[in-house]
Design an enzyme around this catalytic site. Structure first.
Site, short mmCIF file in Angstrom:
data_model
loop_
_atom_site.label_atom_id
_atom_site.label_comp_id
_atom_site.label_asym_id
_atom_site.label_seq_id
_atom_site.Cartn_x
_atom_site.Cartn_y
_atom_site.Cartn_z
N ASN A 1 0.87 -1.17 0.00
CA ASN A 1 0.00 0.00 0.00
C ASN A 1 0.91 1.22 0.00
OD1 ASN A 1 -1.86 2.01 0.45
ND2 ASN A 1 -2.64 1.19 2.38
N ARG B 1 -2.81 -2.17 -3.19
CA ARG B 1 -3.97 -1.31 -3.01
C ARG B 1 -3.88 -0.18 -4.04
NH1 ARG B 1 -6.18 1.34 2.53
NH2 ARG B 1 -8.14 2.05 1.65
N HIS C 1 -12.99 3.20 0.15
CA HIS C 1 -13.00 2.27 1.28
C HIS C 1 -13.64 0.93 0.90
CE1 HIS C 1 -12.66 5.73 4.41
NE2 HIS C 1 -11.48 5.17 4.21
N GLY D 1 -9.61 8.38 7.55
CA GLY D 1 -10.62 8.61 6.53
C GLY D 1 -11.94 8.05 7.07
N ARG E 1 -9.75 15.92 6.54
CA ARG E 1 -10.57 16.25 5.35
C ARG E 1 -11.94 16.76 5.78
NH1 ARG E 1 -10.01 10.60 2.56
NH2 ARG E 1 -8.26 10.11 3.93
N MET F 1 -8.77 11.39 16.86
CA MET F 1 -9.95 11.34 17.72
C MET F 1 -9.60 11.05 19.18
SD MET F 1 -13.13 11.72 18.08
CE MET F 1 -14.10 11.68 16.60
N GLY G 1 -14.21 3.49 15.00
CA GLY G 1 -15.37 2.60 15.11
C GLY G 1 -15.09 1.38 15.96
N GLU G 2 -13.86 0.86 15.89
CA GLU G 2 -13.54 -0.35 16.65
C GLU G 2 -13.15 -0.05 18.10
OE1 GLU G 2 -10.45 -2.45 14.45
OE2 GLU G 2 -11.59 -2.16 12.61
N GLU H 1 -8.29 -4.48 5.58
CA GLU H 1 -8.17 -4.24 4.13
C GLU H 1 -7.00 -5.01 3.53
OE1 GLU H 1 -8.36 -0.25 5.60
OE2 GLU H 1 -9.38 0.38 3.78
P1 ADP Z 1 -6.41 4.93 9.01
O1 ADP Z 1 -7.63 5.46 8.34
O2 ADP Z 1 -5.21 5.80 8.82
O3 ADP Z 1 -6.15 3.45 8.75
P2 ADP Z 1 -7.27 4.08 11.63
O4 ADP Z 1 -8.32 3.19 11.11
O5 ADP Z 1 -6.12 3.46 12.34
O6 ADP Z 1 -6.71 5.08 10.56
O7 ADP Z 1 -7.99 5.10 12.64
C1 ADP Z 1 -7.28 6.15 13.24
C2 ADP Z 1 -8.24 6.90 14.15
O8 ADP Z 1 -8.72 5.99 15.15
C3 ADP Z 1 -7.58 8.07 14.88
O9 ADP Z 1 -8.46 9.19 14.88
C4 ADP Z 1 -7.44 7.53 16.28
O10 ADP Z 1 -7.44 8.52 17.27
C5 ADP Z 1 -8.69 6.68 16.39
N1 ADP Z 1 -8.60 5.77 17.54
C6 ADP Z 1 -7.79 4.71 17.71
N2 ADP Z 1 -7.97 4.18 18.95
C7 ADP Z 1 -8.91 4.96 19.56
C8 ADP Z 1 -9.53 4.94 20.84
N3 ADP Z 1 -9.21 4.02 21.77
N4 ADP Z 1 -10.44 5.89 21.10
C9 ADP Z 1 -10.75 6.83 20.20
N5 ADP Z 1 -10.21 6.89 18.98
C10 ADP Z 1 -9.31 5.97 18.66
#
Ligand code: ADP
Length: 416
Positions: free
Chosen positions: A31, A115, A203, A234, A263, A306, A352-353, A401
């Site tokens: 990627n 990717r 995505h 994203g 963004r 976040m 989300g996770e 992904e």
């Molecule tokens: P990418 O799109 O670069 O692959 P990720 O899927 O890793 O990014 O997501 C990154 C985001 O997830 C960041 O905003 C990060 O702060 C947020 N994040 C990761 N762990 C937590 C958490 N425990 N609580 C809140 N936000 C989180």
């Protein structure tokens, strides 16, 4: 297929004529971005793909840095390159191939999956790449000038350096290609649509992974009307009907829809005109601001991350989180409308996770739609996080992904 556990017949043959065991076959996932090359190596196991190495070269062209972990997440190496040893994507790839060759003594690389952000209207599924296909993919650079050239660079390098190694391109846009016509349009003069100015969505590899995972783990979820929220740096949403994309929030570019780390998400097109006219901003300056200085970072003035914002007491941080949740809940309802209702909501990717707080805040705003969360299940990070009586079920499903790219590569090349 595996060489670790030979069948009885093979064992007998081996005892008759001792030979060195054949190396395990491995698939490399790449990627490539503007200054980074992320990679993952998967062992080709009979029933599944097992991550063996995961890493990246960052800062390409300016103090490059190499990090790699094993499949269990243990750091193997974390080191900077001296000087400007890694000048560009080609140099990074050549170095990585040599490193992999030196460190994969009992494994043989049999294929590479890439990717690629844009497949345009032509590439609606993954494809094996040769020089002709690469040229066609190059013609799509104007649709994604910030990403496509970087995605294609390692394909070009590998065609030159390792023409024996089959390569497969996997597209972020492909999963959305079957959307109904209305979902793919802008209300512009029609000739622009015919020229490719239309909603593609992104995505797609993440959504496809979620669709496949749901099909195996929660068949009822895969068969219904599902909104998947990919909330990472994203951010986008996908309306999935029977596991197929029928609408998504990103459009012609990955700027549209929900606010993201840096963004802006949906923006009145009139703002762009105003920025140029009243502020004298160039197209490049506007592009840079919309992609790199907006979203959570622009609104908060604190961070694009976040987790930082949730931990911060700055007023800007609260403002950005509130807007994120507000806008996300509006967009979920828009996705539901595209399907005539919703049976399930899935959260995935970094936010989300990992953020029960954001999941909870979004679901509270969607209570009118029949989204009710089980606070305890949400806090514990369970897979199903909705209340037992919730008309809309809510899920937390980790995306992958990279695995999706490796799966596609094996499927296209018939490696299993
Ligand atoms: P990418 O799109 O670069 O692959 P990720 O899927 O890793 O990014 O997501 C990154 C985001 O997830 C960041 O905003 C990060 O702060 C947020 N994040 C990761 N762990 C937590 C958490 N425990 N609580 C809140 N936000 C989180």
């Amino acid at each position: 297929m595996t060489y670790n556990t030979p069948s009885v017949a093979n064992a007998t043959a081996a005892s008759a004529l001792p030979t060195a065991p054949a190396p395990n076959r491995a698939v490399l996932m790449l990627n490539a971005g503007s200054s980074s090359l992320k990679f993952e190596v998967f062992d080709l196991q009979p029933a599944h793909l097992q991550c063996f190495l995961r890493g990246q070269i960052d800062g390409i062209g300016n103090h490059a840095h190499f990090k790699v972990k094993d499949g269990a997440g243990r750091a193997l190496r974390d080191a900077s390159f001296s000087g400007d040893a890694i000048t560009g994507q080609h140099a990074a790839l050549v170095w990585l191939l040599a490193w992999l060759q030196a460190h994969m003594v009992d494994r043989q690389l049999v294929a590479v999956g890439h990717r690629v952000v844009h497949g345009g209207t032509l590439f609606t599924q993954p494809i094996r790449v040769d020089a002709g296909i690469l040229q066609q993919l190059g013609a799509l650079v104007p649709l994604a000038p910030l990403h496509q050239p970087h995605n294609l660079a390692p394909i070009r390098s590998l065609l030159a350096e390792r023409p024996d190694l089959p390569q497969v391109a996997c597209f972020d846009t492909a999963f959305h290609h079957g959307q109904p016509p209305e979902a793919q349009m802008f209300a512009l003069p029609w000739r622009f649509h015919e020229d490719g100015v239309r909603r593609y969505g992104f995505h797609g590899l993440s959504y496809e992974y979620i669709a496949r995972t749901a099909k195996v783990q929660v068949p009822a979820l895969a068969a219904g009307r599902t909104v998947v929220a990919h909330l990472g740096n994203g951010v986008s949403l996908c309306a999935m009907l029977d596991g197929k994309s029928v609408a998504t929030t990103m459009g012609f570019t990955a700027l549209d829809g929900c606010p993201m780390g840096t963004r802006c998400g949906s923006l009145d097109a009139g703002v762009v005109i105003h920025l140029a006219r009243a502020y004298g901003m160039s197209i490049d300056a506007i592009e840079s601001m919309l992609y790199r200085d907006s979203g959570l970072l622009g609104l908060s003035g604190v961070s694009s991350d976040m987790q930082d914002l949730l931990e911060s007491s700055a007023p800007g941080a609260r403002r950005a989180v509130n807007y994120f949740v507000y806008q996300l809940s509006r967009e979920v309802a828009s996705m539901a409308a595209a399907m005539g209702g919703v049976d399930a909501l899935v959260f995935t990717a970094g936010i989300g996770e990992n953020s029960p707080q954001i999941r909870q805040a979004v679901c509270e705003r969607l209570a009118w739609m029949g989204v009710h969360m089980d606070a305890q299940a949400n806090a514990s990070g369970a897979a199903q996080i909705s209340a037992a009586n919730s008309p809309v079920s809510v899920w937390r499903i980790p995306t992958n992904e990279e695995q999706m790219i490796a799966e596609h590569t094996c499927e296209i090349l018939d490696l299993r």
